[in-house]
Design a protein around this motif. Structure first.
Motif, PDB file in Angstrom:
ATOM      1  N   SER A  22       0.818  -1.264   0.145  1.00 15.93           N
ATOM      2  CA  SER A  22      -0.040  -0.185   0.025  1.00 15.93           C
ATOM      3  C   SER A  22       0.793   1.220   0.087  1.00 15.93           C
ATOM      4  O   SER A  22       0.481   2.357   0.012  1.00 15.93           O
ATOM      5  N   CYS A  23       2.288   1.141  -0.160  1.00 19.06           N
ATOM      6  CA  CYS A  23       3.018   2.332  -0.014  1.00 19.06           C
ATOM      7  C   CYS A  23       2.991   2.914  -1.515  1.00 19.06           C
ATOM      8  O   CYS A  23       2.399   2.403  -2.324  1.00 19.06           O
ATOM      9  N   PRO A  24       3.378   4.405  -1.533  1.00 22.12           N
ATOM     10  CA  PRO A  24       3.161   5.098  -2.764  1.00 22.12           C
ATOM     11  C   PRO A  24       3.691   4.422  -3.817  1.00 22.12           C
ATOM     12  O   PRO A  24       5.004   3.771  -3.648  1.00 22.12           O
ATOM     13  N   SER A  25       3.185   4.540  -5.059  1.00 24.30           N
ATOM     14  CA  SER A  25       3.878   3.884  -6.136  1.00 24.30           C
ATOM     15  C   SER A  25       5.174   4.244  -6.735  1.00 24.30           C
ATOM     16  O   SER A  25       5.913   3.728  -7.382  1.00 24.30           O
ATOM     17  N   THR A  26       5.645   5.501  -6.008  1.00 21.80           N
ATOM     18  CA  THR A  26       6.607   5.985  -6.296  1.00 21.80           C
ATOM     19  C   THR A  26       7.887   5.505  -5.463  1.00 21.80           C
ATOM     20  O   THR A  26       9.174   5.908  -5.769  1.00 21.80           O
ATOM     21  N   PHE A  27       7.665   4.438  -4.536  1.00 23.19           N
ATOM     22  CA  PHE A  27       8.823   3.901  -3.667  1.00 23.19           C
ATOM     23  C   PHE A  27       9.065   2.918  -4.325  1.00 23.19           C
ATOM     24  O   PHE A  27       8.365   2.172  -5.011  1.00 23.19           O
ATOM     25  N   SER A  28      10.424   2.558  -4.227  1.00 24.20           N
ATOM     26  CA  SER A  28      11.007   1.330  -4.818  1.00 24.20           C
ATOM     27  C   SER A  28      10.979   0.285  -3.645  1.00 24.20           C
ATOM     28  O   SER A  28      10.767   0.899  -2.391  1.00 24.20           O
ATOM     29  N   LEU A  29      10.940  -0.921  -3.822  1.00 25.41           N
ATOM     30  CA  LEU A  29      10.801  -2.182  -2.689  1.00 25.41           C
ATOM     31  C   LEU A  29      11.836  -3.080  -2.874  1.00 25.41           C
ATOM     32  O   LEU A  29      12.414  -2.981  -3.807  1.00 25.41           O
ATOM     33  N   ALA A  30      11.915  -3.465  -1.381  1.00 24.76           N
ATOM     34  CA  ALA A  30      13.093  -4.391  -1.393  1.00 24.76           C
ATOM     35  C   ALA A  30      12.486  -5.504  -0.491  1.00 24.76           C
ATOM     36  O   ALA A  30      11.536  -5.424   0.356  1.00 24.76           O
ATOM     37  N   HIS A  31      13.185  -6.732  -0.656  1.00 29.34           N
ATOM     38  CA  HIS A  31      12.919  -7.899   0.144  1.00 29.34           C
ATOM     39  C   HIS A  31      14.079  -9.019  -0.121  1.00 29.34           C
ATOM     40  O   HIS A  31      14.706  -8.790  -1.067  1.00 29.34           O
ATOM     41  N   CYS A  32      14.286  -9.815   0.716  1.00 30.42           N
ATOM     42  CA  CYS A  32      15.375 -11.012   0.557  1.00 30.42           C
ATOM     43  C   CYS A  32      15.059 -12.038  -0.377  1.00 30.42           C
ATOM     44  O   CYS A  32      13.552 -12.571  -0.017  1.00 30.42           O
ATOM     45  N   ILE A  33      15.770 -12.712  -1.051  1.00 27.17           N
ATOM     46  CA  ILE A  33      15.683 -14.057  -1.619  1.00 27.17           C
ATOM     47  C   ILE A  33      16.918 -14.718  -1.421  1.00 27.17           C
ATOM     48  O   ILE A  33      17.845 -14.361  -1.233  1.00 27.17           O
ATOM     49  N   SER A  34      16.745 -16.119  -2.169  1.00 25.01           N
ATOM     50  CA  SER A  34      17.855 -17.017  -2.162  1.00 25.01           C
ATOM     51  C   SER A  34      18.354 -16.809  -3.688  1.00 25.01           C
ATOM     52  O   SER A  34      17.613 -16.513  -4.740  1.00 25.01           O
ATOM     53  N   GLU A  35      19.457 -17.510  -3.742  1.00 25.07           N
ATOM     54  CA  GLU A  35      20.340 -17.229  -5.168  1.00 25.07           C
ATOM     55  C   GLU A  35      19.311 -18.322  -6.225  1.00 25.07           C
ATOM     56  O   GLU A  35      19.454 -17.919  -7.466  1.00 25.07           O
ATOM     57  N   TYR A  76      12.066   0.596  -9.088  1.00 19.51           N
ATOM     58  CA  TYR A  76      12.905  -0.486  -8.843  1.00 19.51           C
ATOM     59  C   TYR A  76      12.435  -1.473  -7.625  1.00 19.51           C
ATOM     60  O   TYR A  76      12.177  -1.007  -6.916  1.00 19.51           O
ATOM     61  N   ILE A  77      12.368  -2.746  -8.021  1.00 18.77           N
ATOM     62  CA  ILE A  77      12.065  -3.803  -7.188  1.00 18.77           C
ATOM     63  C   ILE A  77      13.441  -4.617  -6.904  1.00 18.77           C
ATOM     64  O   ILE A  77      14.161  -5.224  -7.885  1.00 18.77           O
ATOM     65  N   TYR A  78      13.739  -4.323  -5.656  1.00 18.24           N
ATOM     66  CA  TYR A  78      15.008  -5.064  -5.318  1.00 18.24           C
ATOM     67  C   TYR A  78      14.997  -6.467  -4.570  1.00 18.24           C
ATOM     68  O   TYR A  78      14.147  -6.599  -3.705  1.00 18.24           O
ATOM     69  N   TYR A  79      15.827  -7.395  -5.098  1.00 19.70           N
ATOM     70  CA  TYR A  79      15.846  -8.762  -4.486  1.00 19.70           C
ATOM     71  C   TYR A  79      17.073  -8.914  -4.002  1.00 19.70           C
ATOM     72  O   TYR A  79      18.088  -8.974  -4.581  1.00 19.70           O
ATOM     73  N   LEU A  80      17.200  -8.710  -2.504  1.00 18.65           N
ATOM     74  CA  LEU A  80      18.426  -8.773  -1.873  1.00 18.65           C
ATOM     75  C   LEU A  80      18.767 -10.445  -1.645  1.00 18.65           C
ATOM     76  O   LEU A  80      17.964 -11.157  -1.056  1.00 18.65           O
TER      77      LEU A  80
END
Length: 151
Positions: A22-35, A76-80
């Protein structure tokens, strides 16, 4: 910089109750994943449904300590990438390295607002007290605002 100088960065870390998406669509997002880019549990499932791009992420070939990035209309959608296999657990060091990689991308692409869950603290079992300190240590010298959502 001399003490008392005016070169003040405006880094800001805010915690919020609510739905990350629900954050503004101008925000980039991040979360963690595995290789291995399995994304079969937790919030990763929602990222996979919402943004797709599993093959695009795999093609980037990011190792633990790096960050895969999807560009969704300038957002940007960040996959850490913090571990090799989905069944592994990340370390604070791999998380820190991934955050550094994300910070570099953010600075290069003028990202000012990031939203994320309490990264590494759900299924990955890292402690939020530690993770939030790492976030502050990593981003304190930027003007990036980070909003952390928890349900």
């Amino acid at each position: 910089m001399a003490e008392g100088g005016t070169n003040k960065m405006s880094f800001h870390l805010e915690e919020k109750k609510g739905d990350l998406f629900s954050c503004p669509s101008t925000f980039s997002l991040a979360h963690c994943i595995s290789e291995d880019v399995r994304m079969g549990k937790g919030i990763a499932v929602l990222f996979k449904k919402k943004f797709g791009g599993v093959e695009e992420i795999k093609k980037q070939g990011v190792k633990p300590g790096g960050v895969a990035v999807l560009d969704r209309s300038g957002r940007y959608i960040y996959y850490l990438v913090t571990k090799v296999k989905y069944s592994d657990k990340p370390t604070y060091d791999s998380l820190r390295a991934s955050l550094e990689a994300m910070k570099d991308h953010c600075l290069k692409h003028q990202v000012r607002h990031l939203a994320m869950p309490r990264i590494g603290c759900g299924l990955d079992l890292l402690k939020w007290e530690e993770v939030s300190l790492i976030l502050v240590e990593t981003f304190h010298d930027t003007d990036i605002s980070i909003t952390v959502y928890s349900l």
